[in-house]
Write an enzyme that holds these catalytic residues in place. Structure first.
Site, PDB file in Angstrom:
ATOM      1  N   ASP A 216       0.730  -1.176  -0.103  1.00  0.00           N
ATOM      2  CA  ASP A 216      -0.023  -0.019  -0.070  1.00  0.00           C
ATOM      3  C   ASP A 216       0.680   1.238  -0.015  1.00  0.00           C
ATOM      4  OD1 ASP A 216       1.030  -0.393   2.595  1.00  0.00           O
ATOM      5  OD2 ASP A 216      -0.957  -1.048   3.513  1.00  0.00           O
TER       6      ASP A 216
ATOM      7  N   ASN B 160      -7.092  -2.920  14.666  1.00  0.00           N
ATOM      8  CA  ASN B 160      -8.472  -3.430  14.189  1.00  0.00           C
ATOM      9  C   ASN B 160      -8.599  -4.462  13.396  1.00  0.00           C
ATOM     10  OD1 ASN B 160      -7.475  -2.319  11.968  1.00  0.00           O
ATOM     11  ND2 ASN B 160      -8.908  -0.795  11.487  1.00  0.00           N
TER      12      ASN B 160
ATOM     13  N   HIS C 115      -6.735  -4.963  10.401  1.00  0.00           N
ATOM     14  CA  HIS C 115      -6.464  -4.591   9.000  1.00  0.00           C
ATOM     15  C   HIS C 115      -5.159  -5.155   8.622  1.00  0.00           C
ATOM     16  CE1 HIS C 115      -4.323  -0.399   9.521  1.00  0.00           C
ATOM     17  NE2 HIS C 115      -3.327  -1.594   9.665  1.00  0.00           N
TER      18      HIS C 115
ATOM     19  N   GLU D  91      -9.324  -2.181   5.867  1.00  0.00           N
ATOM     20  CA  GLU D  91     -10.037  -1.500   7.100  1.00  0.00           C
ATOM     21  C   GLU D  91     -11.185  -2.674   7.171  1.00  0.00           C
ATOM     22  OE1 GLU D  91      -7.941  -0.063   8.612  1.00  0.00           O
ATOM     23  OE2 GLU D  91      -8.011   2.046   8.223  1.00  0.00           O
TER      24      GLU D  91
HETATM   25  P1  PGA Z   1       2.837  -1.502  12.914  1.00  0.00           P
HETATM   26  O1  PGA Z   1       1.517  -1.534  11.744  1.00  0.00           O
HETATM   27  O2  PGA Z   1       3.643  -2.670  12.505  1.00  0.00           O
HETATM   28  O3  PGA Z   1       3.234  -0.147  13.105  1.00  0.00           O
HETATM   29  O4  PGA Z   1       2.108  -1.805  14.134  1.00  0.00           O
HETATM   30  C1  PGA Z   1       1.038  -2.760  11.430  1.00  0.00           C
HETATM   31  C2  PGA Z   1      -0.274  -2.485  10.312  1.00  0.00           C
HETATM   32  O5  PGA Z   1      -0.910  -1.426  10.447  1.00  0.00           O
HETATM   33  O6  PGA Z   1      -0.585  -3.058   9.149  1.00  0.00           O
END
Ligand code: PGA
Length: 264
Positions: A67, A137, A139, A144
């Site tokens: 992304d 959450n 994702h 999302e």
């Molecule tokens: P993080 O992000 O490694 O900074 O916790 C993971 C994500 O949101 O996919």
């Protein structure tokens, strides 16, 4: 599904990096799906270390990032393109022509651009190994909650929780992107092998729901229950809410005995 549990994030980063390094050694022309985020900083640091120690060649590796923020050019310090350069690409001999990250600067014709990203993945035969983090959450990528399990690369509106989680990496007062271009859950499920890395107590609930909860679009990572080759790499804190830890550990022992190739 395999679950590898280690004491802390340092150990998990070593396991994840070793897995990627082994995959590149086995298939130097591998196509990797890559992720960004705090968890991946440690993973890429370990991968760079291993790759240098073992003179691993990345010149034929193709990469597709999950992304990118909409509105950020690759040169923006908070873009995922900058993250990838700083944490991985600039340290190893990747061929810039084989690196793909969604373009955050596109305007209009989103469907056409996203279809071309999908086509590029297919043109090299698909993703061999997809690396994933997970949001609080649930994702994966920027899919999302309530993302369709059939979704492909597309424009996605970020939840306010995700915007808050990502706020720290932006300068105070700086506008935080509200949207992103992300591979879809359908794109991710087409990968041949998936490795999801999660560390820390803030991920414990998302990990338990993804692995042991119902398959629901309310938890995007629960879609991984539909994939035949997923390995979760979690530290003790992220594993804390799982109810079947003893069983996962026995599965791992037997896998090491009977089909060790699944772990390398
Ligand atoms: P993080 O992000 O490694 O900074 O916790 C993971 C994500 O949101 O996919």
């Amino acid at each position: 599904m395999l679950l590898v549990e280690k004491r802390d994030k340092a150990e998990i980063a070593r396991v994840a990096a070793r897995l990627i390094a082994s995959a590149v050694r086995r298939k130097p022309t591998i196509t990797l799906g890559l992720a960004t985020g705090g968890t991946m900083v440690n993973v890429y640091r370990e991968l760079v270390k291993i790759a240098r120690e073992e003179s691993l060649d990345f010149s034929q590796v193709t990469t597709f990032n999950l992304d990118e923020y909409l509105g950020l050019p690759a040169s923006h310090p908070q873009s995922f393109a900058s993250f990838m350069r700083a944490n991985l690409f600039s340290h190893l001999n990747f061929d810039p022509k084989k690196i793909h990250i969604p373009d955050g600067t596109i305007r209009g014709n989103y469907d056409q651009y996203c279809a071309s990203y999908e086509a590029a993945i297919q043109s090299v035969g698909g993703i061999d190994l997809q690396l994933l983090g997970i949001g609080r959450n649930g994702h994966i990528g920027f899919n999302e909650p309530m993302s369709s399990f059939g979704s492909m690369t597309r424009l996605k509106v970020l939840t306010s929780d995700t915007v808050q989680d990502n706020k720290n990496s932006f300068a105070p007062g700086e506008e935080i992107p509200c949207c992103a271009i992300t591979m879809g859950i359908g794109t991710i499920l087409k990968s041949k092998k998936i490795v999801l890395v999660a560390t820390g107590a803030s991920k414990a609930s998302a990990i338990a729901k993804s692995i042991e909860g119902s398959i629901t679009s309310a938890v995007s990572a629960s879609a991984l229950q539909l994939h035949p080759d997923v390995t979760f790499l979690v530290d003790q804190a992220a594993a804390a809410e799982l109810t079947q830890r003893e069983y996962y550990s026995r599965v791992l022992e037997m896998t090491a005995l009977l089909t060790p190739e699944r772990l390398s």
